[in-house]
Design an enzyme around this catalytic site. Sequence first.
Site, PDB file in Angstrom:
ATOM      1  CE1 TYR A 130      -3.764   2.523   0.843  1.00  0.00           C
ATOM      2  CE2 TYR A 130      -2.375   3.291   2.531  1.00  0.00           C
ATOM      3  CZ  TYR A 130      -3.279   3.475   1.715  1.00  0.00           C
ATOM      4  OH  TYR A 130      -4.145   4.527   1.785  1.00  0.00           O
TER       5      TYR A 130
ATOM      6  CG  ASP B  85       5.711   3.494   0.613  1.00  0.00           C
ATOM      7  OD1 ASP B  85       6.175   4.205   1.711  1.00  0.00           O
ATOM      8  OD2 ASP B  85       4.623   3.346   0.441  1.00  0.00           O
TER       9      ASP B  85
ATOM     10  CE  LYS C 163       2.217   4.540   8.524  1.00  0.00           C
ATOM     11  NZ  LYS C 163       0.858   4.859   8.881  1.00  0.00           N
TER      12      LYS C 163
END
Length: 424
Positions: free
Chosen positions: A138, A233, A261
């Site tokens: 994702y 990623d 994050k």
Amino acid sequence: MTLFEEAKEVIAGGVNSPARSFGGVGGDPVFFKSGKGAWIKTEDNREMIDYVGSWGPLILGHAFPPVINAIKEAVNDGLSFGAPTTIETRLARKVCQFMPSIERVRMVSTGTEATMSAIRLARGYTKKDIIIKFEGCYHGHSDSLLIKAGSGALTHGVPSSPGIPSSLAKHTITLPFNDIESVINTFRIMKDKIACVIIEPIAGNMNMIKPIPGFLETVKEECLLSNAVLIFDEVMTGFRVAKGGAQSIYDIKPDITTLGKIIGGGLPAAAFGGRQEIMSHLAPEGPVYQAGTLSGNPIAMVAGLVTLESIEGKDFYKSLDLKCSTLMTGMSEIAKKFHLPLEVTHLGGMFGFTFNQNGPIKNYNDIIKSDIGLFKRFFHGMLTENIYLAPSAFEAGFISSAHTDKEINITLEATEKVLSSLKS
Ligand code: HOZ
């Protein structure tokens, strides 16, 4: 009326991000009002041990005093200027220092923005259109990347969202994670057309799946041979599995890295960065456009900088890894005792566990065959015991430096109680 029902009256689906809705486990989501260290407090005053950590950012636990104090100080000077501030340079320097593959960085506000912009940059730089991603990985919800995706998309059974024009989707090729042969074959066929490969080096949005030996190496080599940009990623794994991210563990230098994050320490900050030769194609230096009013927001930068400064200690990741190991080994042993098939994995401050008896989980097809029903029952059992796990069988778990032996022991005791009840 429950809090969720009230929320649903004014918020689409009652949540501002689908993974939170408990769609993957059933029932109403829990509403939280505060957090301290490893603990979070619900609106009805239950104290729970938190293994979600806001889906990853809170590596130091909730309300870590140095971060909170730095934010308090910073807000007195103003919230946003839409103009350069020195704190952006300081955080950028720290990011480049922690991840040497990043020579230049661009701050944005969310992981979705980071991956979306990295893709545009890769296409602009290579003047090619095709992107390769991996099933169950994702990379946020931009159009080109929401195809056979993981995380909330997978949890809610829509890994490829309606609303993405097929004329756009046709530029995204999706391959099975950990399938070396399919990477080689695809590059043989599409060689001159591939702009980039985007990959979570450790997949964290279909539970937690590590790369098999040779997989990332092959991806890197094929990118090099075909002048395709390799994008790691590391929104989830960056500063999470190690200070230098998964790339430092597997010793592979991507061309571009996306971060989110932890880089914002709990506030909305994200980034993408990489080789200067590529990053120089970004506006204002180059023609590839990307911008944002709140990009590099000084308060988010302060939270990120103090967070990164606080994880620099020599044994920080060793200690996180040990905690994760104790938790995962403990859970696995308890499951064995009750003859329940629990597969566990962990690295640094990230872990995954799956009820599975079909052999090692290597990709999306494996994880969707795991026992999701058993996971749901386990999740709710643990919730009753005040242990807050990610409400989906397809999300990784996170531990913080605030988790101590005490919290881990309580969690293992709860595991014993819940698994014994599931067995009987
Ligand atoms: N994409 C996040 C999990 N991998 C979910 C974010 C959220 O719902 O808050």
